[in-house]
Design an enzyme around this catalytic site. Structure first.
Site, mmCIF file in Angstrom:
data_model
loop_
_atom_site.group_PDB
_atom_site.id
_atom_site.type_symbol
_atom_site.label_atom_id
_atom_site.label_comp_id
_atom_site.label_asym_id
_atom_site.label_seq_id
_atom_site.Cartn_x
_atom_site.Cartn_y
_atom_site.Cartn_z
ATOM 1 N N LYS A 19 -26.363 10.076 -11.827
ATOM 2 C CA LYS A 19 -27.350 9.049 -12.166
ATOM 3 C C LYS A 19 -27.348 7.945 -11.111
ATOM 4 C CE LYS A 19 -28.621 5.705 -15.765
ATOM 5 N NZ LYS A 19 -28.564 4.499 -14.915
ATOM 6 N N ARG A 20 -26.169 7.610 -10.633
ATOM 7 C CA ARG A 20 -26.060 6.557 -9.620
ATOM 8 C C ARG A 20 -26.851 6.913 -8.366
ATOM 9 N NH1 ARG A 20 -20.081 4.708 -8.284
ATOM 10 N NH2 ARG A 20 -20.295 4.172 -10.503
#
Length: 505
Positions: free
Chosen positions: A262-263
């Protein structure tokens, strides 16, 4: 021949990563190709990590993608229930069978005692592993006298059931993607199969459910490859026929260095989840970003598998017809956000102008603009080749709805000449006299006027675009004029003459 039965078995611990969606997709394609059954099973035995809304998110994600379970929590089926928390009463008997056979044992070690052992090992630069080298020295039914450990059970002393890993045995494993693998049991630990809270761990519940649901092929992510030796041994301990295993490659960051997270998506501006996740730390979704499900599925199918040809565009039915596990890669597959956009651009171009107009109308309504579909179809047709998402149509057409309030200073400097105001006044008279304001009619009249006066076409057209749009952008100028209509076109020329004329002086 036995019917192919596969399952996708996610845990409801948060939003479903696109790597999980790919696992579901490959299971679905394989099952449909083989005329088999695709099952959705929810593995929710780890109640400490359970997240409200996650199960619904999983089912909605698969529905959006067009991945339809034949059996599952919502669909039912002959081997239900398909939610593990509703099956918890049956797992203990299988754990106890392993204890009776001598392939598992009761362990009474308190969590804090094990934590202390881990800490002591770390201080020595070692790793504590609960296995054959230490289990005879710890609190379990292998090391304690039988009367003592049976008393512990009668007194309800907390315990877990661990698998008794064989000593120094080479386990020969076969994987449809990885090939033949050999693992020595001395490198493995005695995994917990049944927890003190009365729930099974993933390892026991997974193997028991796969057996009871008659799963023939287990297609799952590479992260489960370290669990394969234990699962092989569990099948042997139960004397059950093993399914065939296939472990899919990881989805990698765009630079290829590590698993996609997600980062990475937040940093580079793309989603890593199929749908928007609204709980706690929110996350963007492909659906809400404007991707079409067929584009998303097509893109995802080629991340780790190739058809053996140069073809890149596949419908779901075409994927089912050509998919095979022998063309799944072993190495991780690098995610390319630009390629994802390319797929959506392709599928957008295949949509009819009417369908795009209907979608774009919702965006316009949210901005307070109301136009009929016929008008919007014309507009969409002018710009669709330039966009990858319906939401981008606004960026390409905003000036159709809002007259420019400012004018690009660089274009003014480059295109606005001392004679430009007089040229535009003359052009305005030509347009004002027209009763037919179609693109063809306005273009013919304007170009005839330019030729008769010996003007340079580029000079006139660039100045006209500036006063109508505010910058050097947009589709064919006569399409713009026609869509705006005579009154709005003449008003914008007047305003441009006033504002830019004052600016130029």
């Amino acid at each position: 021949m036995q019917q192919v039965r596969v399952r996708f078995a996610p845990s409801p611990t948060g939003p479903l990563h696109i790597g999980g969606v790919r696992t579901a997709l490959y299971n679905y394609l394989f099952a449909k190709k083989q005329k088999g059954i695709f099952i959705l099973r929810i593995e929710d035995t780890d109640r400490s990590r359970f997240v409200n809304g996650a199960e619904e998110y999983i089912t909605e994600s698969l529905k959006w993608c067009g991945i339809k379970p034949d059996e599952g929590v919502l669909e039912g089926g002959p081997y239900g229930p398909y939610r593990q928390s509703e099956r918890k009463d049956l797992y203990r008997q299988y754990a106890e069978k392993l204890v009776e056979k001598g392939d598992a044992y009761y362990a009474f070690d308190a969590p804090e005692e094990l934590e202390l052992l881990r800490y002591s090992a770390e201080k020595k630069g070692q790793t504590f592993t609960y296995n054959s080298s230490v289990r005879d020295k710890l609190k379990n039914s292998l090391s304690l006298p039988e009367p003592e450990w049976k008393r512990f059970i009668r007194e309800d002393k907390p315990y877990v059931i661990r698998y008794k890993m064989p000593v120094n045995e080479d386990v020969n494993l076969d994987d449809l993607i990885r090939g033949h693998i050999v693992v020595n049991t001395d490198t493995l630990d005695d995994k917990v199969l049944f927890k003190s809270d009365g729930m099974p761990t993933y390892h026991l519940a997974n193997v028991v459910d796969d057996y009871l649901m008659k799963i023939t092929h287990i297609i799952r992510g590479e992260e489960w490859l370290p669990s394969l030796p234990l699962h092989f041994l569990l099948y042997r301990s139960f004397a059950w026929e093993k399914p065939l295993f296939a472990h899919l490659p990881l989805l990698l960051k765009p630079d290829g260095k590590g698993k996609l997270s997600k980062r990475d998506g937040d940093k580079m501006g793309f989603p890593v989840f199929p749908l928007y996740w609204p709980y706690g730390e929110t996350a963007r979704g492909y659906r809400e970003e404007g991707y079409y499900p067929e584009a998303f599925v097509n893109m995802l199918s080629l991340l780790g598998w190739n058809p053996g040809t140069e073809k890149e565009i596949f419908s779901m039915d075409e994927l089912i017809n050509v998919f095979s596990l022998d063309r799944v890669h072993k190495a991780g597959s690098r995610f390319d956000p630009e390629k994802a956009r390319w797929f959506n651009h392709h599928y957008l171009q295949q949509k009819s102008n009417k369908q795009l107009a209907i979608e774009f109308r919702e965006i316009l309504r949210a901005k307070g603009f109301h136009h009929d579909i016929i008008q919007l179809e014309t507009l969409v047709d002018l710009v669709k080749e330039r966009v990858s998402f319906v939401k981008d149509i606004w960026d390409e057409t905003d000036f159709f709805f809002i007259a420019p309030k400012a004018y690009d200073s660089e274009v003014i400097t480059k295109r606005w000449k001392p004679e430009t105001p007089e040229h535009l006044k003359g052009l305005k008279e030509v347009l004002d006299e027209l009763s037919d304001f179609t693109p063809a009619a306005t273009e013919q009249a304007v170009k005839m006027w330019i030729t008769q006066n010996g003007y340079h076409t580029g000079t006139i057209m660039n100045a006209l675009r500036l006063v109508l749009v505010g910058a050097s952008r947009g589709p064919h100028i006569f399409n713009i004029i026609s869509w705006l209509g005579k009154e709005e076109t003449l008003n914008r020329i007047d305003r441009g003459l006033t504002v830019i004329g004052n600016h130029s002086r």
